[in-house]
Write a protein that holds these residues in place. Structure first.
Motif, PDB file in Angstrom:
ATOM      1  N   SER A  83       0.830  -1.200   0.000  1.00 17.18           N
ATOM      2  CA  SER A  83       0.000   0.000   0.000  1.00 17.18           C
ATOM      3  C   SER A  83       0.872   1.261   0.000  1.00 17.18           C
ATOM      4  N   TRP A  84       0.656   2.180   0.950  1.00 16.63           N
ATOM      5  CA  TRP A  84       1.493   3.389   1.027  1.00 16.63           C
ATOM      6  C   TRP A  84       2.970   3.043   1.127  1.00 16.63           C
ATOM      7  N   ILE A  87       5.792   3.756  -1.474  1.00  9.96           N
ATOM      8  CA  ILE A  87       6.460   5.043  -1.699  1.00  9.96           C
ATOM      9  C   ILE A  87       7.841   5.070  -1.059  1.00  9.96           C
ATOM     10  N   PHE A 109       1.181   1.223  -3.671  1.00 10.36           N
ATOM     11  CA  PHE A 109       1.138   2.426  -4.486  1.00 10.36           C
ATOM     12  C   PHE A 109       2.529   2.752  -5.005  1.00 10.36           C
ATOM     13  N   PRO A 111       4.129   5.844  -6.977  1.00 15.07           N
ATOM     14  CA  PRO A 111       3.753   7.190  -7.399  1.00 15.07           C
ATOM     15  C   PRO A 111       4.429   7.614  -8.692  1.00 15.07           C
ATOM     16  N   SER A 116       2.025  13.055  -4.503  1.00 15.42           N
ATOM     17  CA  SER A 116       1.903  12.562  -3.137  1.00 15.42           C
ATOM     18  C   SER A 116       0.777  11.543  -3.056  1.00 15.42           C
ATOM     19  N   MET A 117       0.702  10.867  -1.910  1.00 13.08           N
ATOM     20  CA  MET A 117      -0.403   9.942  -1.689  1.00 13.08           C
ATOM     21  C   MET A 117      -1.733  10.680  -1.743  1.00 13.08           C
ATOM     22  N   MET A 176       1.666  11.512   3.910  1.00 12.66           N
ATOM     23  CA  MET A 176       0.616  11.541   2.896  1.00 12.66           C
ATOM     24  C   MET A 176       0.709  12.754   1.974  1.00 12.66           C
ATOM     25  N   ALA A 204      -5.122   3.590  -5.039  1.00 12.56           N
ATOM     26  CA  ALA A 204      -5.388   4.918  -5.596  1.00 12.56           C
ATOM     27  C   ALA A 204      -5.462   4.911  -7.120  1.00 12.56           C
TER      28      ALA A 204
END
Length: 242
Positions: A83-84, A87, A109, A111, A116-117, A176, A204
């Motif tokens: 997930s996050w 990054i 994710f 990017p 940004s998130m 975030m 996302a």
């Protein structure tokens, strides 16, 4: 727990997603360790209960990840982000390139440069995140149970949903809102894999699009965003290439 055929020893370093700690990776990590690999499941700064996280920025998470790998003098490293967590993994990989054997993502994710998130969640959600973080005294952002239930663990028994939800802590706002200046996963020159939960509702962007940013096709496993907890055998097998 399944027994795997002996494989070359790698050092797997697991990075959790927003609101989660290293505990979220423990079921998968135990299975990877049973396959003969070293495992480290990190809890990023600010994501332990009671920590002061208001001043943390994304760079702090990246520095922490790099420092932990170097402090432990890990080599043949497989960095895995959920997930996050994708990054900081992307950013740390650039600095840890000589120590890396592989880069793996699980429903993570990835990017674009400068994104940004919060940006990736779209204008409406992004604006809500920014307003919520900037108005919070500790500059963190939490997730409510209904959103967690609907997006991260849909269809699971409510008792299990509540058990996992109770482990979550507020996410440092800087994690975030900050963005990476450059992103080039294929250009890292290391093998990359992307494992995607087939029923994930929390990403996302479409999982196939995110995998394409890493230059690969996704490997599908059944389950939702929290399949690392609900289907650890399948996630571990996918990460191990089985």
């Amino acid at each position: 727990m399944p027994t795997y055929i002996e494989e070359p020893i790698m050092q797997y370093v697991f990075v959790p997603g927003a609101w989660h700690g290293g505990w979220a990776w423990h079921p998968v990590a135990r299975r990877v360790r049973a396959a003969g690999h070293g495992v480290t499941a990190l809890t990023m700064p600010g994501l332990s209960l009671g920590e002061d996280s208001g001043r943390l920025r994304l760079a702090d998470a990246v520095d922490f990840l790099v420092d932990e790998v170097e402090r432990r003098d890990l080599v043949d490293v497989v960095l895995v982000g959920h997930s996050w967590g994708g990054i900081p993994v992307v950013a740390a990989a650039e600095r840890l390139r000589k120590r890396l054997a592989r880069l793996d993502f699980f429903s993570a994710f990835i990017p674009r440069a400068g994104e940004s998130m919060a940006d990736a969640m779209g204008p409406e959600v992004g604006a809500f995140l920014r307003t919520s973080i900037e108005s919070a005294a500790d500059r963190t952002i939490s997730v409510d149970f209904e959103s967690f239930q609907a997006s991260l663990m849909p269809g699971e028994p409510e008792a299990l949903q509540r058990l996992v939800f109770e482990q979550l802590v507020p996410q440092p706002g800087g994690y975030m809102l900050d963005a990476l200046e450059s992103v080039d996963v294929p250009g890292l020159g290391v093998p990359v894999g992307y494992v995607l939960a087939a029923d994930d509702r929390a990403l996302a962007a479409p999982g196939a699009e995110l995998a394409a940013r890493a230059g690969v096709e996704p490997v599908l496993v059944p389950g939702g965003h929290e399949a690392l907890l609900t289907a650890p055998d399948l996630v571990a097998d996918a990460l191990l290439g089985r």
